[in-house]
Design an enzyme around this catalytic site. Structure first.
Site, mmCIF file in Angstrom:
data_model
loop_
_atom_site.group_PDB
_atom_site.id
_atom_site.type_symbol
_atom_site.label_atom_id
_atom_site.label_comp_id
_atom_site.label_asym_id
_atom_site.label_seq_id
_atom_site.Cartn_x
_atom_site.Cartn_y
_atom_site.Cartn_z
ATOM 1 N N HIS A 116 0.856 -1.190 0.000
ATOM 2 C CA HIS A 116 0.000 0.000 0.000
ATOM 3 C C HIS A 116 0.895 1.245 0.000
ATOM 4 C CE1 HIS A 116 -2.800 3.084 1.357
ATOM 5 N NE2 HIS A 116 -3.766 2.284 0.942
ATOM 6 N N GLY A 153 -7.701 8.388 0.167
ATOM 7 C CA GLY A 153 -7.883 9.014 1.476
ATOM 8 C C GLY A 153 -8.496 10.403 1.417
ATOM 9 N N SER A 166 -10.739 6.516 -3.207
ATOM 10 C CA SER A 166 -11.960 7.329 -3.121
ATOM 11 C C SER A 166 -13.147 6.720 -3.873
ATOM 12 C CB SER A 166 -11.702 8.764 -3.587
ATOM 13 O OG SER A 166 -10.806 9.412 -2.712
ATOM 14 N N GLU A 204 -3.989 1.693 -7.162
ATOM 15 C CA GLU A 204 -4.404 2.726 -6.217
ATOM 16 C C GLU A 204 -3.535 3.965 -6.421
ATOM 17 O OE1 GLU A 204 -6.682 0.642 -2.724
ATOM 18 O OE2 GLU A 204 -4.752 1.465 -2.123
#
Ligand code: PEP
Length: 266
Positions: free
Chosen positions: A97, A175, A212, A169
């Site tokens: 991540h 976020g 998102s 991502e």
């Protein structure tokens, strides 16, 4: 390639054990959970992993960790190994991540070692890749994510690729303050990622989109041919949120070519 559609959430460093258990029990109690035409997954923090996995046993929802070490055991104070994660009842391990790359210095080489450790433990790696805003501005998104994916999967045995998942991502999409990628943009990057894996291994792997995702954009994202799943943070931290997304995308998932067969579920 596995064409089932994936929908899941990583909780990051959120939820107590009690909150995790409450989420899992509420999800397990959804009457039509097993009829939803996608593979659901939940990635709690380590502290809640075993009890969330126990609460969701038999539900068809996969449970996973958010990181692991590359060694199976040893003098690695504070770390958790893939066999220890497997012992908790997990099926998946998220790796790479962008928060781990940025705050904990995780390199592509380390992520490659972790992928191999996860596979050796009989689990599925879910490897996150994504370009920063600066890389996107330089028109280097494809170069970045292809490099990350090829590095993560270098040396992985062909037989193990069936268990590998990628998540695209983009760092700028994740976020608070993130801007979701447009469906077209995400689809194009997913296609490039699959081509990069194809060049390396002669076949590709499913690619989930994360960043998102919410009730307003899930359907459009899930409608893209190269998007094989949605990996969601904030919008799925409640069972209602996760289910709302599942129900919003159900028509399009059912209409996809190679729509998932219930028998095909893990
Ligand atoms: C994430 O952090 O991986 C993520 C997808 O978060 P969010 O959906 O909240 O942007």
């Amino acid at each position: 390639m596995d064409r089932k559609f994936w929908l899941g959430t990583g909780w990051k460093m959120n939820k107590t054990r009690a909150e995790g258990r409450a989420y899992a029990e509420a999800l397990q109690a959804v009457p039509d959970l097993q009829q939803l035409p996608m593979q659901l997954f939940v990635l709690p923090p380590f502290t809640a992993l075993a009890e969330v996995a126990a609460s969701l046993a038999g539900s068809g929802v996969l449970v996973g960790a958010q990181n692991c070490h590359w060694a199976s055991a040893g003098a690695w104070t504070g770390e958790i190994s893939a066999p220890q994660i497997a012992e908790c009842g997990a099926a998946l391990v998220e790796l790479g991540h962008s928060e781990r790359r940025a705050h904990f210095g995780e390199t592509d080489v380390a992520i490659n070692a972790k992928v191999k450790a996860v596979l050796a433990a009989g689990l599925r790696p879910l490897v996150c890749v994504g370009e920063t805003a600066e890389e996107r501005a330089l028109d280097a998104a494809t170069v970045t994510v292809a490099r990350q994916a090829r590095m993560a999967l270098a040396g992985v045995a062909a037989a193990d690729l069936d268990r590998v998942l990628l998540a695209y991502e983009p760092v700028w999409a994740i976020g608070e303050g993130g801007t979701p990628a447009s469906p077209d943009y995400a689809d194009a990057i997913h296609g490039a990622l699959k081509n990069a894996v194809m060049d390396l291994h002669g076949r590709s792997v499913p690619v989930l989109y994360g960043g998102s995702v919410n009730a307003a954009n899930a359907l459009a994202l899930a409608s893209q041919p190269e998007i094989d799943g949605l990996f969601v943070g904030r919008a799925a931290w409640t069972v209602e949120g996760l289910l709302g997304l599942a129900r919003a995308i159900t028509p399009i998932v059912e209409a996809r070519p190679h729509a998932p067969d219930r028998a095909d579920r893990n």
